[in-house]
Design a protein around this motif. Structure first.
Motif, short mmCIF file in Angstrom:
data_model
loop_
_atom_site.label_atom_id
_atom_site.label_comp_id
_atom_site.label_asym_id
_atom_site.label_seq_id
_atom_site.Cartn_x
_atom_site.Cartn_y
_atom_site.Cartn_z
N TYR A 1 -12.48 -18.47 48.08
CA TYR A 1 -11.83 -19.69 47.59
C TYR A 1 -12.05 -20.88 48.53
CZ TYR A 1 -9.10 -16.28 44.85
OH TYR A 1 -8.71 -15.26 44.02
N ARG B 1 -13.88 -24.43 47.24
CA ARG B 1 -13.17 -25.25 46.25
C ARG B 1 -11.84 -25.76 46.78
NH1 ARG B 1 -12.97 -20.39 42.07
NH2 ARG B 1 -14.77 -19.84 43.37
N GLY C 1 -15.67 -28.95 42.25
CA GLY C 1 -15.49 -28.27 43.53
C GLY C 1 -15.83 -26.79 43.48
N ARG C 2 -15.49 -26.12 42.39
CA ARG C 2 -15.76 -24.68 42.30
C ARG C 2 -17.26 -24.37 42.35
NH1 ARG C 2 -17.25 -22.75 37.40
NH2 ARG C 2 -16.36 -20.72 37.91
N PRO D 1 -14.02 -33.90 43.31
CA PRO D 1 -13.76 -32.61 43.97
C PRO D 1 -12.99 -31.63 43.09
CG PRO D 1 -13.27 -34.45 45.43
CD PRO D 1 -13.50 -35.04 44.08
N ALA E 1 -17.05 -35.70 46.09
CA ALA E 1 -17.28 -34.26 46.23
C ALA E 1 -18.19 -33.97 47.42
CB ALA E 1 -17.88 -33.70 44.95
N ALA F 1 -10.83 -29.61 47.17
CA ALA F 1 -9.64 -30.10 46.47
C ALA F 1 -8.67 -30.76 47.44
CB ALA F 1 -8.96 -28.95 45.73
N ASP G 1 -18.71 -23.07 45.52
CA ASP G 1 -18.55 -21.64 45.79
C ASP G 1 -19.45 -20.78 44.92
OD1 ASP G 1 -16.63 -21.58 47.86
OD2 ASP G 1 -15.00 -21.90 46.44
N THR G 2 -19.86 -21.28 43.75
CA THR G 2 -20.64 -20.48 42.82
C THR G 2 -22.12 -20.85 42.84
OG1 THR G 2 -20.03 -22.04 41.05
CG2 THR G 2 -18.67 -20.07 41.30
N GLU H 1 -21.23 -20.04 51.17
CA GLU H 1 -20.35 -19.71 50.06
C GLU H 1 -20.03 -18.21 50.01
OE1 GLU H 1 -24.64 -19.97 48.68
OE2 GLU H 1 -23.24 -21.28 49.76
#
Length: 508
Positions: free
Chosen positions: A159, A162, A339-340, A335, A392, A166, A343-344, A471
């Motif tokens: 997590y 993101r 934002g996610r 963001p 972002a 955020a 991580d992906t 990530e």
């Protein structure tokens, strides 16, 4: 550099704490942690927006009667304070712990911002105004170092990207609050009193948050890396108990994920710089360029946008706040919505693309501005779209410098790059304020916009070549702690031997 008593009594520690943190599901604890610590960015956004929005009012004879450059310099002195605070409190955070700095830095900000509102009119009192801005900025600068470290160290790895984006993005929630406050006070309160009322909103919010933060635990990662094993176990047990109350039983951790740790001694800034630029040159280049370019762009444009609207588009000083809603909303949305993907999709591709896209779009907008094509509305909408991506990317810049260096020097590393970046941000706001002048020559500001766009593109190019794929990885896998003496394959240090320039710990 003297070793702590805990280092002497426990020269080697075997711990699963990093793995125990990273295997936790998202829970009420994490939400409360982010809410209590993330307010730092809300306060910073609040302060920046108030400074930008009340700047035109402070040029009036009935208030402080500053020049346009003098009003823009309010931001400059605030940024200088942030540099001082980041370096001073950053070192204390690595030495004394994250929690110990939570209340101190917020208190310093509260006092500084409160004194700003009490600045008398006339004479040389503008010096007092600038001094209070330095004090308030030092509190917020200290917040960045301590809190970025704490959030990264207590948020599970999957997590982290993101959440960091955020949290950094909530700067713009503060900007929205600041805009709403200044719109009301500037339109309903006399100018000589309205700007003072606006500057008191932050301190009131800080009073509430100081109480909330006192209940947060210390970072277990910081405790274990400093040899305070019993306190670290108590802290992680408290977190796990809180998580289990809302999420049920937590699965056990594989013993193979344990780290063997020999706590390091305190590392000063000179030794830190040797670690950063001798052993991590490409990462230092990456962090420095990302932080410098986004800070220059943001401070240059955001601190002076109210003056641009007033002098070039003839928007009344009391109405500039309406345009800030769109500007801040675009920055906040970036963001929170993409934002996610950091991580992906991954850090490298997302950071480089957001920097490059925002830089190219700013250059296009600069040409339209010079040609007189834009109105106040379209200029603001253009900024909103540009900074959807830039926000972002900028938040990811803070994420990058907080995760790519060892834990023992994390807060100081953040402080160093933050200070370097803010120095360039200070240059940007000061330079753009003077480029605006009296608003009669668009070519000078056009040149400034080209430089800002080019700077962001440079950040994107550096990310392409030197970005770190962090990530989903544990912090200890992204940057092996200096204190880790087992599983050394991914670290530049041999087992038990600290980097050159650092004193060996007892038992080496």
């Amino acid at each position: 550099m003297a070793a702590t008593p805990d280092t002497v009594s426990s020269p080697v520690i075997r711990s699963l704490i990093p793995a125990r943190i990273d295997r936790l599901p998202w829970s009420r604890f994490h939400t409360e942690l982010v809410a209590a610590l993330g307010v730092a960015w809300i306060l910073d956004g609040l302060e920046i927006t108030i400074a930008a929005n009340v700047g035109p009012d402070l040029t009036l004879k009935s208030t402080l009667h500053l020049s346009a450059g003098g009003a823009a310099d309010i931001a400059t002195w605030y940024l200088i304070g942030e540099i001082i605070g980041a370096l001073f409190f950053g070192r204390l955070s690595d030495k004394l712990g994250r929690k110990n700095l939570f209340v101190i830095t917020l208190g310093v900000y509260l006092i500084g911002s409160g004194l700003t509102a009490a600045t008398p009119n006339g004479g040389k009192w503008f010096i007092f105004l600038y001094a209070t801005r330095v004090l308030a900025g030092s509190g917020i600068g200290g917040e960045y170092a301590a809190i970025n470290s704490a959030i990264d160290e207590m948020i599970p790895a999957r997590y982290r990207g993101r959440v960091d984006l955020a949290v950094n993005g909530t700067y713009w929630a503060g900007a929205l609050i600041g805009t709403a406050v200044t719109l009301w006070v500037l339109n309903h309160v006399a100018p000589d009193l309205g700007w003072r009322v606006a500057y008191l909103v932050g301190p009131v919010l800080a009073l509430v948050i100081i109480y909330v933060r006192r209940k947060l635990p210390e970072s277990p990662r910081w405790l274990i890396m400093h040899g305070r094993e019993k306190e670290a176990e108590a802290s992680i047990a408290l977190i796990e108990h809180d998580v289990e109350k809302t999420k049920g039983a937590i699965p056990p951790v594989d013993e193979s994920k344990a780290l063997e740790i020999r706590p390091t001694e305190e590392i000063g800034y000179l030794a830190l710089l040797r670690v950063l630029f001798r052993h991590y040159p490409s990462r230092s280049l990456l962090g420095g360029v990302l932080m410098i370019t986004q800070s220059f762009l943001y401070n240059a444009i955001f601190f002076t946008s109210g003056l641009v609207l007033e002098f070039y588009f003839h928007v009344k000083a009391t109405d500039t706040g309406y345009y800030f809603f769109a500007f801040a909303a675009g920055n906040l949305a970036g963001p929170l919505t993409i934002g996610r993907l950091f991580d992906t999709v991954g850090r490298k591709i997302m950071i480089s693309s957001t920097y490059l896209v925002s830089g190219i779009m700013l250059i296009i907008t600069a040409v339209l501005f010079k040609d007189g094509v834009l109105t106040a509305t379209t200029q603001t909408l253009a900024w909103a779209v540009i900074f959807f991506f830039a926000s972002a990317g900028a938040s990811a810049g803070y994420l990058t410098v907080s995760e790519i260096f060892p834990l023992e020097v994390r807060a100081k590393a953040i402080a160093v790059f933050f200070a370097i970046a803010q120095a360039f941000g200070t240059l940007g706001s000061h330079w753009y304020g003077h480029l605006i002048g009296n608003g009669t020559d668009r070519n000078t500001l056009y040149a400034g916009y080209l430089v800002g766009g080019g700077a962001m593109m440079l950040g994107g190019i550096v990310a392409v070549f030197f970005g770190v794929n962090a990530e989903g990885k544990s912090l200890e896998d992204v940057a092996k702690p200096l204190s880790v003496i087992a599983k050394p394959a991914e670290t530049i240090f041999r087992p038990g031997i600290p980097p050159e320039g650092l004193s060996p710990s007892p038992g080496n």
